[in-house]
Design a protein around this motif. Structure first.
Motif, PDB file in Angstrom:
ATOM      1  N   GLU A 310       7.950  16.576 -12.497  1.00  0.00           N
ATOM      2  CA  GLU A 310       7.870  16.924 -11.089  1.00  0.00           C
ATOM      3  C   GLU A 310       8.017  15.632 -10.297  1.00  0.00           C
ATOM      4  O   GLU A 310       7.313  14.653 -10.532  1.00  0.00           O
ATOM      5  N   ILE A 311       8.954  15.626  -9.375  1.00  0.00           N
ATOM      6  CA  ILE A 311       9.183  14.415  -8.571  1.00  0.00           C
ATOM      7  C   ILE A 311       8.705  14.699  -7.159  1.00  0.00           C
ATOM      8  O   ILE A 311       9.022  15.740  -6.582  1.00  0.00           O
ATOM      9  N   VAL A 312       7.943  13.790  -6.608  1.00  0.00           N
ATOM     10  CA  VAL A 312       7.450  13.931  -5.241  1.00  0.00           C
ATOM     11  C   VAL A 312       8.006  12.780  -4.413  1.00  0.00           C
ATOM     12  O   VAL A 312       7.793  11.611  -4.747  1.00  0.00           O
ATOM     13  N   HIS A 313       8.718  13.103  -3.345  1.00  0.00           N
ATOM     14  CA  HIS A 313       9.238  12.044  -2.472  1.00  0.00           C
ATOM     15  C   HIS A 313       8.284  11.794  -1.335  1.00  0.00           C
ATOM     16  O   HIS A 313       7.624  12.712  -0.846  1.00  0.00           O
ATOM     17  N   TYR A 314       8.212  10.566  -0.905  1.00  0.00           N
ATOM     18  CA  TYR A 314       7.294  10.221   0.183  1.00  0.00           C
ATOM     19  C   TYR A 314       7.923   9.102   1.014  1.00  0.00           C
ATOM     20  O   TYR A 314       8.824   8.399   0.573  1.00  0.00           O
ATOM     21  N   ASN A 315       7.412   8.959   2.221  1.00  0.00           N
ATOM     22  CA  ASN A 315       7.873   7.894   3.096  1.00  0.00           C
ATOM     23  C   ASN A 315       6.892   6.726   2.980  1.00  0.00           C
ATOM     24  O   ASN A 315       5.759   6.815   3.446  1.00  0.00           O
ATOM     25  N   PRO A 316       7.297   5.628   2.345  1.00  0.00           N
ATOM     26  CA  PRO A 316       6.354   4.527   2.111  1.00  0.00           C
ATOM     27  C   PRO A 316       5.757   3.964   3.404  1.00  0.00           C
ATOM     28  O   PRO A 316       4.666   3.391   3.385  1.00  0.00           O
ATOM     29  N   LYS A 317       6.448   4.171   4.519  1.00  0.00           N
ATOM     30  CA  LYS A 317       5.937   3.620   5.771  1.00  0.00           C
ATOM     31  C   LYS A 317       4.662   4.337   6.225  1.00  0.00           C
ATOM     32  O   LYS A 317       3.926   3.828   7.054  1.00  0.00           O
ATOM     33  N   GLU A 318       4.455   5.522   5.674  1.00  0.00           N
ATOM     34  CA  GLU A 318       3.274   6.274   6.110  1.00  0.00           C
ATOM     35  C   GLU A 318       2.014   5.891   5.358  1.00  0.00           C
ATOM     36  O   GLU A 318       0.955   6.482   5.584  1.00  0.00           O
ATOM     37  N   PHE A 319       2.136   4.931   4.438  1.00  0.00           N
ATOM     38  CA  PHE A 319       0.987   4.600   3.593  1.00  0.00           C
ATOM     39  C   PHE A 319       0.712   3.106   3.627  1.00  0.00           C
ATOM     40  O   PHE A 319       1.602   2.301   3.865  1.00  0.00           O
ATOM     41  N   ASP A 320      -0.538   2.787   3.339  1.00  0.00           N
ATOM     42  CA  ASP A 320      -0.887   1.383   3.184  1.00  0.00           C
ATOM     43  C   ASP A 320      -1.423   1.203   1.772  1.00  0.00           C
ATOM     44  O   ASP A 320      -2.520   1.667   1.451  1.00  0.00           O
ATOM     45  N   PHE A 321      -0.623   0.539   0.942  1.00  0.00           N
ATOM     46  CA  PHE A 321      -1.032   0.377  -0.445  1.00  0.00           C
ATOM     47  C   PHE A 321      -1.718  -0.957  -0.692  1.00  0.00           C
ATOM     48  O   PHE A 321      -1.982  -1.322  -1.836  1.00  0.00           O
ATOM     49  N   GLY A 322      -1.966  -1.679   0.360  1.00  0.00           N
ATOM     50  CA  GLY A 322      -2.579  -2.991   0.187  1.00  0.00           C
ATOM     51  C   GLY A 322      -1.612  -3.897  -0.542  1.00  0.00           C
ATOM     52  O   GLY A 322      -0.436  -3.952  -0.215  1.00  0.00           O
ATOM     53  N   LYS A 323      -2.111  -4.571  -1.600  1.00  0.00           N
ATOM     54  CA  LYS A 323      -1.238  -5.487  -2.319  1.00  0.00           C
ATOM     55  C   LYS A 323      -0.532  -4.806  -3.469  1.00  0.00           C
ATOM     56  O   LYS A 323       0.286  -5.421  -4.155  1.00  0.00           O
ATOM     57  N   LYS A 324      -0.844  -3.543  -3.692  1.00  0.00           N
ATOM     58  CA  LYS A 324      -0.295  -2.888  -4.884  1.00  0.00           C
ATOM     59  C   LYS A 324       1.132  -2.405  -4.637  1.00  0.00           C
ATOM     60  O   LYS A 324       1.516  -2.036  -3.535  1.00  0.00           O
ATOM     61  N   LYS A 325       1.858  -2.392  -5.733  1.00  0.00           N
ATOM     62  CA  LYS A 325       3.230  -1.888  -5.679  1.00  0.00           C
ATOM     63  C   LYS A 325       3.194  -0.426  -6.074  1.00  0.00           C
ATOM     64  O   LYS A 325       2.710  -0.085  -7.148  1.00  0.00           O
ATOM     65  N   ALA A 326       3.747   0.411  -5.203  1.00  0.00           N
ATOM     66  CA  ALA A 326       3.698   1.842  -5.501  1.00  0.00           C
ATOM     67  C   ALA A 326       4.861   2.276  -6.377  1.00  0.00           C
ATOM     68  O   ALA A 326       4.824   3.371  -6.960  1.00  0.00           O
ATOM     69  N   PHE A 327       5.888   1.449  -6.492  1.00  0.00           N
ATOM     70  CA  PHE A 327       7.088   1.820  -7.228  1.00  0.00           C
ATOM     71  C   PHE A 327       7.730   0.536  -7.746  1.00  0.00           C
ATOM     72  O   PHE A 327       7.792  -0.443  -7.031  1.00  0.00           O
ATOM     73  N   PRO A 328       8.184   0.546  -9.028  1.00  0.00           N
ATOM     74  CA  PRO A 328       8.624  -0.730  -9.612  1.00  0.00           C
ATOM     75  C   PRO A 328       9.987  -1.246  -9.176  1.00  0.00           C
ATOM     76  O   PRO A 328      10.371  -2.344  -9.570  1.00  0.00           O
ATOM     77  N   PHE A 329      10.752  -0.498  -8.401  1.00  0.00           N
ATOM     78  CA  PHE A 329      12.098  -0.953  -8.039  1.00  0.00           C
ATOM     79  C   PHE A 329      12.194  -1.245  -6.554  1.00  0.00           C
ATOM     80  O   PHE A 329      11.478  -0.649  -5.749  1.00  0.00           O
ATOM     81  N   ARG A 330      13.119  -2.113  -6.182  1.00  0.00           N
ATOM     82  CA  ARG A 330      13.359  -2.373  -4.768  1.00  0.00           C
ATOM     83  C   ARG A 330      13.977  -1.116  -4.142  1.00  0.00           C
ATOM     84  O   ARG A 330      14.854  -0.482  -4.740  1.00  0.00           O
ATOM     85  N   ASP A 331      13.511  -0.812  -2.941  1.00  0.00           N
ATOM     86  CA  ASP A 331      13.886   0.443  -2.289  1.00  0.00           C
ATOM     87  C   ASP A 331      15.242   0.311  -1.605  1.00  0.00           C
ATOM     88  O   ASP A 331      15.343   0.264  -0.382  1.00  0.00           O
TER      89      ASP A 331
END
Lengths: 391, 400
Positions: A310-331
């Protein structure tokens, strides 16, 4: 990847080279795709002690063809040369000692072969940022060829070049990350580079090699994957697949990236050794085809025998992940053409995406091993939000 | 390592085993590829450089004049009378004529039909001035139309299905044509997560072009080749391509793109397609039995293409993205390109023919924009009904 704190071996008597086995089975016996260059005669020489501890590994076998390899901790090099009674071949294996064990086991090496192989690798422990140490150690051995797999800054190559005035070839692992982002793709070696990129040290290294008149070759991989990968590329997907979790992918999921199997990259490194065509050339080295982010999630599932995720798409601008990387590839789209290497070097990747990922899974991640423990905290932030972009 | 490897391309009896295997890269096999800088043409008019700032309306693309070492061939082009492909036949004819070959162009339909009032047909006199022959008629009656002329090469740039192509292919075989070239379509590739489409990849078996490709393969011409193009730009184009963007940009209208705009497509200058075809004619042995993606070697995103068009027009760009389903429009009617990654690479042409691409979108679009203005299209009164529907649903104001 940082190096452990420098622990210099206490100076002592080196193991006399004449006691080293002169007739050894080579890893070429069980590693596929051997490149048959660089056979050499063994001569007793050298003043460095072999070590059993980690950090840098340099193959210090004596003889006409000696290679020094700075360790990146993940690159598996093929055996160079084939064995004869008079001339045992060099073995180039780049990783920390424990990975050497693991790799040998992965290759199905028997205990005797493992021991013999390990004897042929000379460890130099230390910090490559300690330029004096680097210069002195290398000058003592007088290497002919240097493979620099983990250099990031131009000042790191200076001591190597100072130590080895008669260096025949300097082979450098650069990065396709140096290319300037473009709407016209794929990246070719002639494309504009970005002097402000995160990898500008690689660019500066390439320039510095060129300006010193060294016979250099630079390889630019894209994303590297394969067994023993320390960078959570495929591992990131495998963790989620194993946990039965949805895969959160930023934005549309149609961004295109490119993965290259580490064994194919290693073969490319061996192919350029002593190759006059490769003199002062850069080559993009990666897989033959590219893949979308969504497609990569599906390919990992297929390779590892999981059902379609199951793939869930999201808009990274709507989140604050702090220093963590939410996805391993450059967007963004990021891929490079490998046709120059194919055309000029006769190299071509052997692994396709799914079978390459299967190789990584079957030999490593599927056996319960991993480098970075699963961390789903950013996933939970994304999935916890009530609105996510639908596909 | 470096390839002394034997060729991995064997002529197969059926297309399913016509694989372009990239397991070993062969060194360039040919020395005949066309240079990218044009040589003086054989015509008396001056040949403008590709970078000149002003182009007369009737300027001709120039091609290298080949030396007499080229084997003079008699070529028949069966050309469609409309659509994106029409311009390929025109460029190819010009290039062949410039190289000293004999060229006949058979266009489908009547010379007097309305379809002939659009480019490239409006410029067919250029082919005649260059020594070419232009005919019109029903391709099914090709034997009568060309009345007994012997051709070495037939280039079928018309039919999408077997019913249309079969008569031409059969006639070519029976009359001893040595080389048969067919324009198919990169649209027949099966969609995949992995890109690009590479020769040998799976195709949609029910696509009509596939039936044609298979039929031609089984006819056992001395040499045959299949070309799969995508979208093309170039003077004489019959179907809008970049014009769709210019129409909106010069009128200060927003450019609505479906989805994220990150979709990749391939927009080639038709001279690249033409040069690939010419190389196949001149290297009929190497080209035999091969499939060639007839495209340039760079892909561009929708966003990127819009930006390049705006840059070429020296105007600001207003980009708007929309979801066709939510808005309730058919993306195929709203936008000129397939709403997905549609991306093939010309790997076979590079490896087998030593072909190199010259498409340079930033520069080529500047020239296209100049012609767009020269013909007065920027002043034309156009309707943007579908755009307005999209913008309305997104509540985007059109200030123009």
């Amino acid at each position: 990847m940082g190096f452990p704190r420098p622990i210099l071996d206490p100076p002592g008597l080196p193991a006399p080279r004449s006691t080293r086995p002169t007739r050894t089975s080579c890893l070429s016996d069980f590693l596929p795709g051997v490149c048959s260059c660089a056979q050499s005669a063994v001569k007793p020489s050298g003043t460095l002690s072999p070590s059993n501890l980690d950090s840098m590994e340099i193959d210090g076998n004596g003889g006409g063809r000696r290679m020094s390899i700075y360790l990146k901790g993940r690159l598996v090099m093929r055996c160079v040369g084939g064995p004869t009674p008079e001339t045992p071949s060099l073995v180039l294996i780049l990783f920390c000692k424990e990975r050497l064990d693991l790799t040998l086991r992965l290759c199905g090496a028997k205990d005797k072969e493992k021991t013999e192989t390990k004897k042929r690798i000379l460890h130099l422990k230390g910090d490559r940022k300690d330029f004096e140490f680097v210069k002195t150690s290398l000058a003592a051995e007088g290497f002919d060829v240097v493979y620099d797999i983990n250099g990031r800054e131009a000042d790191e190559v200076k001591p190597i070049l100072d130590a080895l005035p008669k260096l025949e070839q300097f082979i450098y692992c650069s990065s396709a990350g140096v290319y300037l982002k473009s709407e016209l793709l794929p990246h070719f070696e002639t494309d504009a580079v970005d002097p402000k990129s995160r990898h500008k040290g690689k660019l500066e290294t390439e320039s510095s090699l060129d300006s010193r008149g060294v016979n250099w070759t630079s390889l630019r991989p894209v994303y590297i994957y394969g067994p023993l990968n320390y960078n959570p590329v495929e591992e990131w997907f495998f963790h989620r697949l194993k946990a039965g979790r949805p895969i959160p992918i930023p934005n549309s999921g149609i961004q295109i990236t490119q993965l290259g199997h580490v064994k194919d990259l290693a073969r490319a490194f061996v192919t350029v050794l002593g190759n006059p065509k490769a003199s002062k050339q850069v080559y993009n080295i990666s897989g033959s085809k590219y893949v979308t982010f969504d497609g990569l999630a599906r390919a990992c599932a297929k390779a590892a025998g999981f059902p379609e995720p199951e793939i869930v798409h999201y808009n990274p601008k709507e989140f604050d992940f702090g220093k963590k990387k939410a996805f391993p590839f450059r967007d963004q789209h990021f891929f490079a053409s490998i046709e120059k290497a194919q055309r000029e070097l006769g190299w071509t990747p052997e692994f396709g995406l799914v079978d390459g990922l299967a190789d990584s899974y079957n030999l490593d991640f599927g056996r319960g091993t991993f480098r970075k423990a699963a961390d789903f905290s950013t996933d939970d932030i994304i999935l916890g939000k009530s609105f996510v972009l639908q596909t | 390592m470096a390839a002394a490897s034997s060729s991995s391309y064997s002529v197969a009896s059926s297309l399913s085993s016509l694989r372009f295997t990239s397991s070993r890269y062969l060194p360039s096999l040919t020395h005949y590829y066309l240079p990218s800088t044009p040589f003086p043409s054989l015509f008396s008019s001056p040949s403008p450089s590709r970078r000149s700032s002003y182009r007369p309306l009737t300027r001709r693309p120039t091609f290298s004049a080949k030396a007499a070492s080229v084997d003079r061939k008699s070529v028949l082009i069966v050309n469609t009378n409309s659509g994106g492909h029409a311009v390929i036949g025109f460029y190819f004819a010009q290039q062949l004529l410039a190289s000293g070959h004999d060229v006949t162009v058979l266009t489908v339909g009547d010379e007097g039909s309305d379809k002939m009032k659009k480019p490239p047909f409006t410029r067919f006199s250029e082919l005649v001035s260059a020594g070419g022959k232009t005919l019109w008629g029903d391709p099914a009656k090709v034997a009568e139309i060309v009345s007994g002329v012997k051709f070495d090469v037939v280039f079928e740039n018309n039919g999408k299905d077997l019913d249309t192509v079969k008569p031409v292919a059969d006639w070519a075989k029976s009359s001893g044509v040595a080389q048969f070239l067919y324009i198919s379509s990169a649209g027949i590739y099966k969609t995949s997560d992995e890109v690009p489409h590479v020769e040998g990849d799976l195709v949609k078996e029910d696509a009509s072009h596939v039936g044609v490709e298979k039929y031609i393969a089984e006819l056992s011409f001395s040499s045959f080749a299949i070309f799969r193009p995508q979208y093309m730009i170039g003077s004489g184009n019959n179907k809008d391509c970049e014009e769709w963007f210019f129409d909106r940009i010069v009128r200060d209208r927003p450019v609505p793109l479906p989805g994220s705009g990150m979709q990749l497509t391939n927009i080639s200058h038709v001279r690249d397609l033409s040069s690939m075809l010419s190389l196949a004619v001149e290297n009929s042995i190497a080209a035999n039995g091969k499939i060639f993606n007839c495209v340039s070697d760079r892909a561009v995103t929708f966003n990127g293409l819009a930006k390049l068009c705006a840059k070429a027009a020296d105007r600001e760009l207003k980009l708007v993205h929309y979801d066709p389903k939510s808005v309730g429009v058919d993306a195929r009617k709203a936008f000129p390109f397939r709403n997905m990654h549609f991306y093939a690479e010309p790997r076979a042409a590079k490896e087998v023919l030593g072909w190199t691409g010259t498409t340079n979108l930033p520069e080529d679009l500047k020239e296209r924009f100049q012609e767009y203005v020269e013909i007065g299209r920027d002043k034309k009164d156009l309707k943007f009904d579908v755009d307005d529907k999209i913008l309305e649903s997104l509540k985007v104001e059109v200030t123009a």
